[in-house]
Structure formats: C-alpha cells, structure tokens
Design an enzyme around this catalytic site. Structure first.
Site, mmCIF file in Angstrom:
data_model
loop_
_atom_site.group_PDB
_atom_site.id
_atom_site.type_symbol
_atom_site.label_atom_id
_atom_site.label_comp_id
_atom_site.label_asym_id
_atom_site.label_seq_id
_atom_site.Cartn_x
_atom_site.Cartn_y
_atom_site.Cartn_z
ATOM 1 N N SER A 1 54.338 0.271 -74.109
ATOM 2 C CA SER A 1 55.533 1.002 -74.534
ATOM 3 C C SER A 1 55.914 0.499 -75.916
ATOM 4 C CB SER A 1 56.670 0.823 -73.535
ATOM 5 O OG SER A 1 56.904 -0.532 -73.269
ATOM 6 N N GLY B 1 61.234 1.204 -69.966
ATOM 7 C CA GLY B 1 59.890 0.751 -69.601
ATOM 8 C C GLY B 1 59.685 0.776 -68.090
ATOM 9 N N ASP B 2 60.720 0.401 -67.352
ATOM 10 C CA ASP B 2 60.618 0.394 -65.886
ATOM 11 C C ASP B 2 60.426 1.815 -65.344
ATOM 12 O OD1 ASP B 2 61.165 -2.325 -66.139
ATOM 13 O OD2 ASP B 2 63.313 -2.019 -65.868
ATOM 14 N N GLY C 1 58.778 1.772 -77.853
ATOM 15 C CA GLY C 1 60.076 2.300 -78.277
ATOM 16 C C GLY C 1 59.973 3.746 -78.715
ATOM 17 N N GLU D 1 58.203 5.071 -80.821
ATOM 18 C CA GLU D 1 56.820 5.498 -81.054
ATOM 19 C C GLU D 1 56.153 6.043 -79.796
ATOM 20 O OE1 GLU D 1 55.298 5.015 -84.291
ATOM 21 O OE2 GLU D 1 57.471 4.852 -84.608
ATOM 22 N N GLY D 2 56.844 5.951 -78.652
ATOM 23 C CA GLY D 2 56.258 6.447 -77.409
ATOM 24 C C GLY D 2 55.398 5.410 -76.726
#
Lengths: 314, 314
Positions: B220, B254-255, B222, B224-225
């Site tokens: 991950s 992220g989770d 941020g 930027e995908g």
C-alpha cells in the site's frame, strides 16, 4: 478524629502519558499511562488519607471505564463508596511533553445521570453523615450535564442538618448557589472567582460571596499563594505565599489546599489563619509531586517558610 | 463461504476525540470519544463482517481496559474469541483537531504476555482452524514487548498445516520472518517495506520477500494506490490507483485492503489482479469513513474507476 467525607459528582479516570515530544498530526508511541481514579473530591480524599486522616470518598461510577475507575480506587486503599450509574464514567487525558515541558489536558465533560441516580448519590451522602463519624462534608468539582442546579446547595444543607461544616470547590453558578446556602468554606481559584461573580477584583468577588452567605472564602492564586476572606473580618484579608514560587505540577494543588482546610474543620479548627497556613503549605507541597492527589512530605517545612500578610481594606 | 480468521496479538481500544483546536499546554474540554475495540486484525474482521463475510477475530484481552475492549467488541456483533491475559489491554488515543484538520495519535506500546498466555493464544488459533470452517488465517499488527520472535512464522505454519492460506500484515523483522515461513500474502505499506528489507526501491524490496518465500506482496502506497508482486510473475508488477486520490481518514485503509485480500483467498480466489483490484477499492472506500474498521458502500464504484497498470521490469 472525625472523617472527611468528599463528594465528587463528576469523577474521571485520569490517564497521564509521558510523550517525548509532541508533533501535531503525527503518530506517537507511548508507554502505558499512569492511571488514577480522579476528580477533585477524590484528590481531596487521597491527600487527607495520605496524611493519615480518616476519609470517605463518594462518587458515581458506571460502565467499563467506571469498572477501571473502581479497580484503581480499590487498589489505592482510599475508603470509598461508589454509587453505580448507567452512564460511562469519563476520562481525563494528560499528555506530558517531556521535551517541550508542557502538559496538555483533554477533559471529557461527563454524561448525564438519571434522576434516580442523583437520589441514590444523595442517599449515600445522608448515610455517610449518619451517626457521629463525619467531621466535614466536601463537595468538589464540575457537575455532569443535566445535573440538578441545587446539587451543591443541597450538600451544604445536608451537612448543616448533620451539624457539620460544608466545603464546596466548584466553578460557575455552583459557587454562587453554595454561597447562598451558607457554605462554611468556598475554595475557587482566582479565575473561577472573578468569572462566577462578574467582579473586577478578587476582594470584591470574595466579599460578594460572603454577603450571599459564605463564611470563609479561600482563593488560590497560583504562584501568588492563597488569600483568605472571613465573614467576621470584614476589614481586610490574609494572604500567604512562599518566598519563591515552586516549579512542578500544579494539577491538584487546589485540591490539596481543600484537603488541608477539610482536615482542619473536621478536627474542630475554625481559625482562619491556621486554615490558610496549612492550605497554602499543602497546596505548595502538591506542586512538588508528579500526580494530583499526593503531597510532598515537605509540607511542614513549606508551612514554616510562608510569608503571611494582613491587608487592611476598610 | 469459509471464515476469515484474524489474529491480533497486540490489540488496543481505540479512543477517538474530536477537539475544536488543540493548544499545547492548555486544558481542553472534549465530548466522550468514539470508543472501539481496535488493532489491525480487528479492523480486518470488522470490514469483512460489514460486507457479510463470515469471520472470527482472535485476540488477547486483559484488565479493566480489556473488559472495556470486550464489551465494545460484543456490542459490535463481530464474532470473536478473546484469550484472557493478566496484562492490561492497551489504548490508542486519536486527537482529531476539527479546526486544524490534523489527527495526532498516541499508541500505547502494549504489555508483555506470559509464556502460558502465548500458548493459549496459539491454542485458540489451532481450535479456530480445526474442521472445515476456516478459509484463510490473517495475522495483523505489532507484537507486544517480549513476544516470541517466531509468532508470525508460527501462524503461517498453523495455516498451512490446516491447508489454508496465510496473510501477514506487520512491520519490522516480523515481515522477513513471515516471508521465510512462506506466507501467501504480505501487505506492508511502502515505508514498512523499505524499512524491513533495507532496500532502496519498492520493487527490490518486494522481490527480496518473494525470494525468501512469500507468494504475493501487496504494497500500500497511500495516494499512489497499491502495487502487487507475485512469485509466478517475476517480470514485473501490477499497480492500481484511482484517477484522483480521495480525501478522508486513511487510518485503517490498509486493513480494509487486507480484508479484501483475505475474503478473496477464503473464497478460493488466487488471481493476483482480482485481489489487487478489490484490495485497492476497499482500501480507498475505507478512507471515506470516519473510523477504522469500516468501508463506504461506494467500494464497487471505486473498483470500476481503478486505473490498472502492468509494469514490465525485466
């Protein structure tokens, strides 16, 4: 000696974190906090208990945070009686920046109690004052939202019905209401006193409370020490301060002063100068301790250093 | 469909406060916080549960804060099993400055568990994987101080012994250890990935984990995908991103991506592009929600907007 009974209508669990530098917007890793059952009346009871005086601390307690509050209070050894309520007990979070040196505090405002829960708290007070054990009743701190406006005046009446003095330490309209009810001692700080009375000077403000019915007004003024106004001494006031202000943690210093006044009153001492001396010394001794609800054993030395002044104002 | 079983060795109760302007050194009045049983594996379970997938969340829980944690988890409806431990469950405090717009987070690091408590947690995992119900095992988040160094590799082995895939989302040496144990999917963020591997580029870092034994590395990054590396596609990687980054609360994004990957794996989907698409979309949909552990119902729309790119690197 008779017991100091304290009532804390809006207690909190105090969580105190040491943070090595606070950066707004960042994520910080911190150690487990110092966790303590707090609220001003709890601090008063802790300090009196620390110095060996019999106490009983009364407070509502509810929810999972209330269970945490109750567990800490049990382990503290401070005699107490908690009134179970539905609302969650609040938290107060202190972030002590060990780099910047500042402490930022976040106080939850508290949740409303049900009418029957206010009655149960009042019943606990009546029971605590029953018999000959209680020497003084102390009501301390803020009220949760939706509290009865006459909560503190009612405490003053319950104390007087039981033949003991009443001490109230709160802010806002509660100060005025407690004065009207004839509280034996009020202990606002300088800011709270001016704000509640709308007066421009501490003297005019304290005199207003005495005119309303208060017997003694003890004003804590930070590094300036304390001022004491008494209904039988209309011509001036006493002040007490240390030669040099102390550095430390002022949280709970006012509560330590209330503890000293309450212990004096519970012992039958009503001399204003004696009360002012011990209240100022205990309050200063609290500044030397890292957490509220404790005072340094230097309190007796500090009392010997006090500079006492009578200021004639008539 | 088979269950997503999550393990959170260092859970926390997440307390999120809205503060109307934070002044360092001042006292702030705040409303009661949003209080939630948190930790990365709990967030994964919550998101999968929200979307109707069967889950079981495992975590240790102890002390009065653990009781608060357990009470919130019960009321959430997320199926769970808590292993009672002596150490107090930690807190994570978020101060959301509603004026400045920044969120400052204070994470307690957690307390050590006893060896017998680690065994009890492992036994709870074995029991959860027994029979045919479990479809994937997810281990998420930090380890408390003194944790066994092989905690995450042991989880991977338990999953493989049960014939199901293992997903690990942690930081530090745990990522390397999980890769060596043959984890089916690792989901570090870009910072964690570079830090754990010591590499200078995301691609070199992901390839290092795959060389050690990991099957898939989802990174991950941020706004930027996400990037997806797979052991059977050594010649490049897929990336997925939205045309415009979303504004919102990235905590738990992220989770949510891990939840998407876990749901896919539990459903027997192993296609890397399908996993990347849903993980990126669920992660973006989490940014639109105020709290971690929830995603916006817009996740399907967001998935349709994704820009997918294959980057050839050989």
């Amino acid at each position: 000696m008779k017991r100091v009974v304290t009532v804390t209508p809006n207690p909190a669990i105090d969580l105190s974190y040491q943070v090595a530098g606070i950066t707004p917007g960042a994520s910080h890793r911190v150690a487990a906090p110092l966790s303590r059952a707090g609220g001003k009346g709890l601090n008063v009871a802790r300090v009196a208990h620390q110095l060996g005086h019999p106490v009983l601390a009364l407070a509502p307690s509810g929810g999972a945070v209330g269970a945490e509050f109750a567990a800490e209070l049990r382990s503290s050894g401070v005699p107490h009686r908690l009134v179970p309520v539905a609302a969650e007990t609040r938290r107060s979070i202190a972030l002590v920046d060990t780099v910047g040196g500042e402490t930022s505090i976040f106080n939850e405002q508290g949740s409303p109690l049900q009418p029957s829960e206010w009655q149960a708290l009042a019943a606990a007070v009546v029971e605590a004052l029953d018999g000959q054990g209680a020497g003084v009743l102390v009501g301390s701190g803020s009220l949760p939202p939706g509290a009865p406006a006459d909560f503190y005046p009612a405490l003053v009446r319950l104390a007087h019905d039981a033949g003991i003095p009443a001490v109230v330490d709160t802010s806002g309209p509660g100060i005025i209401a407690a004065a009207r009810a004839g509280a034996d001692l009020l202990k606002p700080n300088n800011h709270e006193l001016l704000e509640a009375t709308g007066e421009g000077s501490l003297e005019a403000a304290a005199r207003q409370l005495i005119a309303l019915g208060a017997k003694t007004v003890l004003v804590s003024a930070g590094a300036e020490g304390m001022l004491a106004f008494h209904h039988e001494a209309p011509g001036g006031y006493w002040s007490a301060r240390l030669p040099e202000p102390l550095r430390g943690n002022p949280t709970g210093a006012g509560d330590a002063g209330v503890a000293a006044a309450a212990v004096a009153l519970a012992s039958g001492v009503s001399d204003i100068l004696t009360i002012l001396r011990s209240a100022t010394a205990w309050s200063a001794a609290a500044v030397l301790m890292p957490a509220a609800g404790e005072i340094s054993p230097l309190y007796a030395d500090l009392e010997n250093q006090l500079i006492l002044t009578w200021k004639e104002t008539l």
